[in-house]
Each structure stands twice: as C-alpha cells, then as structure tokens.
Design a protein around this motif. Structure first.
Motif, PDB file in Angstrom:
ATOM      1  N   TYR B 234     -14.835   2.539 -13.808  1.00 51.15           N
ATOM      2  CA  TYR B 234     -14.757   1.765 -15.049  1.00 51.15           C
ATOM      3  C   TYR B 234     -13.343   1.913 -15.560  1.00 51.15           C
ATOM      4  CZ  TYR B 234     -15.930   0.182 -19.799  1.00 51.15           C
ATOM      5  OH  TYR B 234     -15.985  -0.489 -20.991  1.00 51.15           O
ATOM      6  N   ASP B 235     -12.567   0.861 -15.419  1.00 48.51           N
ATOM      7  CA  ASP B 235     -11.152   1.024 -15.698  1.00 48.51           C
ATOM      8  C   ASP B 235     -10.477  -0.329 -15.890  1.00 48.51           C
ATOM      9  OD1 ASP B 235      -8.757   2.410 -16.001  1.00 48.51           O
ATOM     10  OD2 ASP B 235      -9.319   3.821 -14.423  1.00 48.51           O
ATOM     11  N   THR B 236      -9.178  -0.303 -16.138  1.00 46.07           N
ATOM     12  CA  THR B 236      -8.442  -1.557 -16.255  1.00 46.07           C
ATOM     13  C   THR B 236      -8.269  -2.160 -14.854  1.00 46.07           C
ATOM     14  OG1 THR B 236      -6.349  -0.421 -15.976  1.00 46.07           O
ATOM     15  CG2 THR B 236      -7.129  -0.704 -18.235  1.00 46.07           C
ATOM     16  N   PRO B 237      -8.066  -3.467 -14.784  1.00 45.22           N
ATOM     17  CA  PRO B 237      -7.853  -4.102 -13.475  1.00 45.22           C
ATOM     18  C   PRO B 237      -6.694  -3.458 -12.722  1.00 45.22           C
ATOM     19  CG  PRO B 237      -8.064  -5.777 -15.194  1.00 45.22           C
ATOM     20  CD  PRO B 237      -8.091  -4.457 -15.885  1.00 45.22           C
ATOM     21  N   GLU B 238      -5.620  -3.130 -13.434  1.00 46.08           N
ATOM     22  CA  GLU B 238      -4.459  -2.530 -12.774  1.00 46.08           C
ATOM     23  C   GLU B 238      -4.841  -1.240 -12.064  1.00 46.08           C
ATOM     24  OE1 GLU B 238      -4.544  -3.570 -15.843  1.00 46.08           O
ATOM     25  OE2 GLU B 238      -2.873  -4.935 -16.195  1.00 46.08           O
ATOM     26  N   GLN B 239      -5.561  -0.375 -12.809  1.00 47.00           N
ATOM     27  CA  GLN B 239      -5.939   0.919 -12.234  1.00 47.00           C
ATOM     28  C   GLN B 239      -6.886   0.741 -11.056  1.00 47.00           C
ATOM     29  OE1 GLN B 239      -3.440   2.928 -13.402  1.00 47.00           O
ATOM     30  NE2 GLN B 239      -5.020   4.446 -13.006  1.00 47.00           N
ATOM     31  N   ILE B 240      -7.826  -0.187 -11.211  1.00 47.55           N
ATOM     32  CA  ILE B 240      -8.801  -0.371 -10.133  1.00 47.55           C
ATOM     33  C   ILE B 240      -8.113  -0.849  -8.868  1.00 47.55           C
ATOM     34  CG2 ILE B 240     -10.665  -1.917  -9.405  1.00 47.55           C
ATOM     35  CD1 ILE B 240     -11.972  -1.358 -12.100  1.00 47.55           C
ATOM     36  N   LEU B 241      -7.172  -1.752  -9.010  1.00 51.71           N
ATOM     37  CA  LEU B 241      -6.488  -2.276  -7.832  1.00 51.71           C
ATOM     38  C   LEU B 241      -5.544  -1.264  -7.212  1.00 51.71           C
ATOM     39  CD1 LEU B 241      -5.662  -5.948  -8.821  1.00 51.71           C
ATOM     40  CD2 LEU B 241      -7.283  -5.147  -7.107  1.00 51.71           C
ATOM     41  N   THR B 242      -4.891  -0.468  -8.069  1.00 49.09           N
ATOM     42  CA  THR B 242      -3.878   0.421  -7.513  1.00 49.09           C
ATOM     43  C   THR B 242      -4.417   1.800  -7.194  1.00 49.09           C
ATOM     44  OG1 THR B 242      -3.155   0.384  -9.809  1.00 49.09           O
ATOM     45  CG2 THR B 242      -1.643  -0.479  -8.188  1.00 49.09           C
ATOM     46  N   ALA B 243      -5.468   2.226  -7.913  1.00 51.77           N
ATOM     47  CA  ALA B 243      -6.017   3.551  -7.634  1.00 51.77           C
ATOM     48  C   ALA B 243      -7.543   3.503  -7.581  1.00 51.77           C
ATOM     49  CB  ALA B 243      -5.553   4.542  -8.707  1.00 51.77           C
ATOM     50  N   PRO B 244      -8.103   2.825  -6.563  1.00 48.31           N
ATOM     51  CA  PRO B 244      -9.566   2.755  -6.462  1.00 48.31           C
ATOM     52  C   PRO B 244     -10.156   4.163  -6.412  1.00 48.31           C
ATOM     53  CG  PRO B 244      -8.492   1.690  -4.556  1.00 48.31           C
ATOM     54  CD  PRO B 244      -7.419   2.160  -5.461  1.00 48.31           C
ATOM     55  N   ALA B 245     -11.248   4.379  -7.184  1.00 45.56           N
ATOM     56  CA  ALA B 245     -11.784   5.730  -7.338  1.00 45.56           C
ATOM     57  C   ALA B 245     -12.474   6.238  -6.075  1.00 45.56           C
ATOM     58  CB  ALA B 245     -12.762   5.766  -8.511  1.00 45.56           C
ATOM     59  N   ASN B 246     -12.997   5.367  -5.259  1.00 39.09           N
ATOM     60  CA  ASN B 246     -13.718   5.810  -4.064  1.00 39.09           C
ATOM     61  C   ASN B 246     -13.782   4.681  -3.031  1.00 39.09           C
ATOM     62  OD1 ASN B 246     -15.751   4.027  -5.007  1.00 39.09           O
ATOM     63  ND2 ASN B 246     -16.539   5.671  -6.325  1.00 39.09           N
ATOM     64  N   ASP B 247     -14.407   4.962  -1.910  1.00 37.54           N
ATOM     65  CA  ASP B 247     -14.446   3.979  -0.824  1.00 37.54           C
ATOM     66  C   ASP B 247     -15.204   2.721  -1.213  1.00 37.54           C
ATOM     67  OD1 ASP B 247     -13.001   5.652   0.667  1.00 37.54           O
ATOM     68  OD2 ASP B 247     -14.645   6.341   1.966  1.00 37.54           O
ATOM     69  N   PHE B 248     -16.251   2.914  -2.028  1.00 32.24           N
ATOM     70  CA  PHE B 248     -17.029   1.747  -2.438  1.00 32.24           C
ATOM     71  C   PHE B 248     -16.135   0.752  -3.182  1.00 32.24           C
ATOM     72  CE2 PHE B 248     -19.541  -0.645  -5.474  1.00 32.24           C
ATOM     73  CZ  PHE B 248     -20.537  -1.169  -4.657  1.00 32.24           C
ATOM     74  N   VAL B 249     -15.337   1.276  -4.103  1.00 33.41           N
ATOM     75  CA  VAL B 249     -14.451   0.399  -4.873  1.00 33.41           C
ATOM     76  C   VAL B 249     -13.409  -0.222  -3.957  1.00 33.41           C
ATOM     77  CG1 VAL B 249     -12.746   0.294  -6.731  1.00 33.41           C
ATOM     78  CG2 VAL B 249     -14.800   1.697  -7.002  1.00 33.41           C
ATOM     79  N   ALA B 250     -12.825   0.602  -3.091  1.00 35.34           N
ATOM     80  CA  ALA B 250     -11.798   0.094  -2.182  1.00 35.34           C
ATOM     81  C   ALA B 250     -12.376  -1.026  -1.324  1.00 35.34           C
ATOM     82  CB  ALA B 250     -11.275   1.225  -1.307  1.00 35.34           C
TER      83      ALA B 250
END
Ligand SMILES: Nc1ncnc2c1ncn2[C@@H]1O[C@H](COP(=O)(O)OP(=O)(O)OP(=O)(O)O)[C@@H](O)[C@H]1O
Ligand SMILES: [Mg+2]
Lengths: 214, 406
Positions: B234-250
């Motif tokens: 649960y994060d900003t789009p920038e953070q999600i794209l640049t630092a995905p929290a786990n493999d599922f997100v990636a």
C-alpha cells in the motif's frame, strides 16, 4: 330480415348490452390489476412464493368457466356478482406473470445504482422498478382484457350482463332464422369491444411509458 | 509497508478507516475479504488493484454497505458507520459502477438530480445544481439536460454517471472500474478529465480497477491486493514501481515497470536541454555558425513567433541555393508540451528525427528539447530516491502495521 336490418332494429339493445359487457370486464380488469400487481410485487424476489402464486393463478384458469359461474351462484346469487368474481380470478395469471417478469427483467446494475444512492426499498420500487416494468405489466393487463371479454359472454348463463344474452338466446332458438343473427350480433359486439379496448391500451401504454424506454 | 505520501497535499487526516473488515459469503470456505485494515486519507484517490476475484469489489461495496460485513468496523470521517442507517450513509457517498446504471426512464437532468431530490432539496436548487454538475463533466446543460440515457454515447453516459455520483457534493466517492467498458481512446480522455475534475473538487476517492496502468495513472496511493483482499503493498505509485515490496507486487506490475515509471514524471519536472536555433530569415553564414555549435547535423529554424518550422542541415543549405530557410530541409515531427509525461516524450523521441523531442508551450512556442540521456538520468534519480525511502520505512517501527498511515 337480413343481419344488417337486424342490427339496426336492435341497435338500442346492442348499445346497452355493450355498456354492460364493457363495465363488467373493465371492473374485473381493474380489480385483477390491483391484486395481480400487488401479488407480483410481494413474490418476485423469492423463487418459492413466486412459483406458488403462478401455480395458483394458473390453476384458476383450468376450472371450466361454465362450472365456476354455477359454483359461485351459491355464495353470490345470480347476476353480475358471480361473473365479476370469476372474471377477476381468470384475469390474474397474465397480470401476475407479467408483473413478475417485468420486475425481474430490470437491469440489476440499475437497481444497484439506485441502492447505492440511498433509495429506500419503497423508493426503488416506486421510482425505478415499477416504471421500468410498466410496459411489460400493461401488456399483461391487455392480454387479460381480451381473454375476459370472451369469457364474460358466458356469464349470461348466471344472468350476468353483456352480449352473452344475445348468444344464449340465439342458442335457445337454433333452427329459427333469428338465431343466427342473434349469435352473430353478440359475437360482433364482443369483437368491436375488443378492438376498442385494444386501442385504449395502445394509447394508455404510449402515454404512461417514459420516452426514454419507448 | 507504508511510506509518507508525497503525491498530494492532504494533511494526513483519515477519511475512511477499515478495521479488520471481513466478509464471508454463505456457502464459501474462504473469506472473500479477510481481516482488511486500511486507512484512506482525505482528498486522495486510493486505487484498489489486484487480480480478478481477489475481493476488490466486495471491499468497496462494504464501504457503503451494499454488502454487509461479517465482522470488523467501517469508520467514516471519525464516525463508526458499521451499523448506522445504510440509506443515510449512501446519500453521503457517491457511487459509480462499471455498468453505470443510469435510470433509462428518466432524463439526464433527473438522473443527475437523484440524490438532491432524495435529500429533499427544492426544485430550483436541484436544477441549478444539475446544470453545474453537467458543466463540471463537460456536458452542455441546455443540450443534454432533457435527453434520455439511450440518446448518449458510452463516454457521455459515463460522464453523467460521475455527475450523478457528485450530486449532493459527497465527501467520498466509490468507483468500481468506472472506465472499464470504454474504448481505450475515450477511456484515456475520461481519465484525464476526471483527474482535472478531482484537482478542483478534492474528494476522497476509492477507485477499483484490475488494470495496473490505470492504477498508476489515477492513484495518489495504490493498494495492491491478493486473494482475500490481503494487502501486498500500500503505497504511492512511485514507490510501488521503484521498490516493489515482494514478488507478488513485482509480478503484478510486470516487466514494463521502468517504462510505467515514466508516466509519473512530466517533461516540466526535468531540465530541458537547449540547442542552438535560428530565426527564419537568418543568412547562410548565420546558419552555418549555428550548425558548427550544435551536436546534431541540423539546426531548428523558428518562425517569427518562435514556433519550430524546419530542420535545416549543411547539405540542405548547399542544395537549396538561395531559397528561403522555410523551403529547405525537413518539417519537425509533432512536439510535446511541458506537461506531457516522460513517457509521451520518449514515444516521440523514438520516432523523431535526430532522436530528440521538441518541447513547446501551449501556444506552440519552442522551449527546448529532451533527449535519451535526460530520460535515463530521470529514471536513475527516481530509483535511488525510491530505494532510499523504502529503506527509511523499513527501519521505522511505527509503520510496521500494514495499511496504516504513519
Ligand atoms: N454474492 C456473492 N456470493 C458468493 N460469493 C461471492 C459473491 N460476490 C463475490 N463473491 C466471491 O468473492 C470473491 C471476491 O469477489 P469480488 O467481486 O470482490 O472480486 P473482484 O476483486 O472485484 O474481482 P473482479 O476484478 O473480477 O471484479 C470471489 O471469489 C467471488 O467469487
Ligand atoms: Mg470487481
């Protein structure tokens, strides 16, 4: 006396019988519509009540009209009363069925958006569901009217008003020249009424249906 | 994992708080939504995104209690609404669904005025409000007020759906795949219009989609959900794209993450590069002088207003003899404006002559250019700030609880 001369000679009777026939059927349709739409509203959501009410209304239709009229003499006597009750019972099925169909055919997305905007159950029914189901319901009422116009003629057997009087008198005099004229005149009267009612329903449907769903 | 929001200027007030919200449908083994805790900040667009069946719609429909939760609490603007009157609750919350669900038997005006009418406004106030709302969604009131839904295109219907949801100026809007059933070009336009509208009205919006690109474009914050509405990040789009929290997100954001990131910054945010240009009417010597200074094999000729006119190289000058500059060389390709995204700029760059993108202002006046090195630098900067932020939030204990804002 040919058929045309017969009609002219009996024109006053034709008119009077016609008014009686129309009033009786009109009253029965009105009552059947009120009861039928309410039954439809009460049952359309749940499968079991829905199937049950349709089965009961369907069963009414399978009782021979002749028999039903006679059976109703007991509680209601002779005249228009037993005919009105019997016609109302016969008229329920198309109205209940079309009410249920019409309400069930309303797009669930429309009902959901009404719900999402905070319309109460009653507001959804009155402002959204019934207006959208209305063209289907009124078609049911129209079918009922046509069916009842025919059945009402048989009501003369228990001295109900209407063109049945001509038809049954003709039946009693089979073989005489006037018999054919009587039966023809009664039949013609019913047909003319059917056309007039149909026209009225066409106009009613047009006026009462929103432009947006026409 | 959370991080301080940086995309918007809200003061961090929570508008909707979900506390261990759970829904179990009768006859199902697993919870459709399983103990979801989520804070939705005031004035933000929060996008719920995730694979089909993960529970997005169920989560959203519990917020206006179209689906009643099995357990947990819903807190709206500080008030527990888990068991308040649902009809009253819903009149405070705008609701837009993919199928739109306009009332076909009512005119556009009546549709848009639905909630004000439910709230008992007088008819004059309703009609003023209806016109105002139609204008907000770019529909001329006099032209559309009296039409019926069947007389509108899909895109127009969707606009009316949004206007209707804004009816009584609710603080909160719930939107379930609102642009899902619309062709890509119209969808893009509606998204842009909606973002512009949101910049004026500043509603708290919960937006459901299964399209990660739409999530990135629309979201101030994105909640990526897994089965049972479990939060993967649960994060900003920038953070999600640049630092995905786990493999599922990636996995979910897919291979194109770097390219998607380019949708997040605008040409105006990076410094434009300046190249020598010449005015129309400059003599041969002047052009040759400019050509010697530029790193490209041509210079850009500008007209009297400063708008790009032609690319002219040394060979063009020779072959052209004494002809005026606007009859030599080649016309420049379409330019982008400063508010275009880097992704737009890159798109132009790939097809453009000399591998640069011309940037102009809204009147078409030349501002500068963007080349591939600048875009590369921008990506590198984004990545390093995101990684730094992710590290920061890892070390901060108060943010350990998923879904909670710091
Ligand atoms: N009314 C219902 N009765 C039983 N199960 C349901 C009901 N509605 C949803 N579900 C189940 O709950 C789960 C979540 O459904 P939901 O509609 O919230 O998914 P979603 O994330 O919105 O998916 P999509 O992207 O396909 O719209 C699914 O497994 C679905 O089958
Ligand atoms: Mg869904």
């Amino acid at each position: 006396m040919n058929f045309f001369e017969f009609l002219v000679a009996r024109s006053e009777d034709m008119l009077e019988l016609g008014l009686g026939h129309a009033a009786l059927v009109g009253a029965a349709v009105l009552i059947a519509t009120v009861i039928g739409v309410l039954l439809g509203i009460a049952t359309y959501r749940k499968e079991k009540p829905r199937e049950a009410i349709l089965a009961v209304c369907g069963a009414f239709l399978t009782v021979p009209s002749f028999a039903l009229f006679v059976l109703l003499i007991g509680p209601l006597g002779l005249g228009w009363k037993p005919v009105l009750v019997a016609l109302t019972m016969y008229g329920l099925l198309p109205i209940v069925r079309n009410t249920i169909t019409g309400l069930r055919e309303v797009d669930p997305a429309i009902v959901e958006s009404a719900l999402g905007m905070g319309m109460s159950r009653r507001q959804r029914l009155l402002r959204i569901e019934l207006p959208l189901a209305w063209p289907v319901i009124i078609t049911g009422v129209r079918v009922t009217t046509l069916v009842l116009l025919g059945i009402a003629a048989i009501g003369s057997i228990v001295l109900g008003p209407g063109y049945g009087e001509f038809i049954f008198t003709g039946l009693a005099r089979v073989g005489t020249p006037v018999a054919v004229n009587l039966v023809l005149a009664g039949t013609l009267g019913v047909i003319v009424l059917a056309i007039l009612f149909d026209l009225a329903f066409y106009l009613l449907r047009k006026i009462t249906t929103s432009q947006g769903i026409r | 994992m959370t991080s301080p929001t940086n995309a918007t200027s809200h003061d961090g007030r929570v508008m909707i708080r979900l506390e261990e919200l759970t829904k179990k449908f009768p006859g199902q083994k697993q919870n459709a939504v399983d103990s979801l805790t989520l804070d939705i900040p005031e004035g933000d667009i929060v996008v719920l995104v995730g694979p089909s069946g993960c529970g997005k719609t169920t989560t959203m429909k519990m917020m206006n209690r179209i689906i009643e939760p099995s357990s947990g609490r819903i807190i709206l603007d500080g008030e527990d609404v888990t068991s308040s009157d649902p009809d009253q609750l819903r009149r405070r919350i705008g609701y837009v669904i993919q199928q739109i669900g306009l009332f076909p038997h009512q005119s556009i005006g009546e549709n848009v005025g639905t909630v004000p009418k439910l709230l008992g406004w007088d008819s004059k106030r309703i009609s003023t409000r209806v016109d105002e709302l139609l204008e907000m969604v770019n529909m001329e009131p006099s032209q559309f007020r009296n039409r019926y839904p069947k007389q509108l295109s899909g895109g127009q219907k969707q606009r009316v759906g949004v206007a209707r949801a804004l009816g009584a100026d609710p603080d909160v809007m719930l939107m379930d795949e609102p642009f899902g059933a619309i062709d890509p070009i119209t969808r893009d336009r509606l998204q842009n219009e909606f973002l512009r509208l949101q910049s004026e009205v500043r509603k708290t919006i919960v937006f459901v989609t299964h399209d990660i690109d739409e999530a990135i474009k629309m979201g101030d914050r994105i909640a990526i959900l897994q089965d049972g509405s479990h939060i993967a990040q649960y994060d900003t789009p920038e953070q999600i794209l640049t630092a995905p929290a786990n493999d599922f997100v990636a996995d979910f954001i897919g291979k194109g993450a770097s390219l998607k990131r380019l949708n997040l910054s605008r040409v105006a945010d990076i410094g434009l590069k300046q190249l020598p240009t010449v005015q129309l009417g400059t003599d041969r010597e002047g052009v040759m002088a400019a050509l010697r200074q530029t790193e490209l094999s041509a210079v850009l000729v500008l007209d009297g207003e400063g708008r790009p006119l032609r690319w002219v190289g040394a060979e063009d000058l020779q072959r052209g003899g004494g002809r005026p500059l606007d009859e030599l060389g080649l016309a420049p390709e379409a330019a982008v404006e400063a508010r275009a995204t880097l992704s737009d700029a890159l798109n132009e760059l790939i097809t453009a002559r000399y591998s640069i993108t011309i940037v102009v202002d809204s009147r078409g006046v030349y501002q500068g250019v963007v080349d591939i090195d600048q875009i590369n630098d921008a990506i590198r900067t984004m990545r390093s700030t995101a990684v730094a932020k992710a590290r920061e939030s890892l070390t901060d204990d108060s943010m350990a609880e998923q879904g909670r804002l710091p």
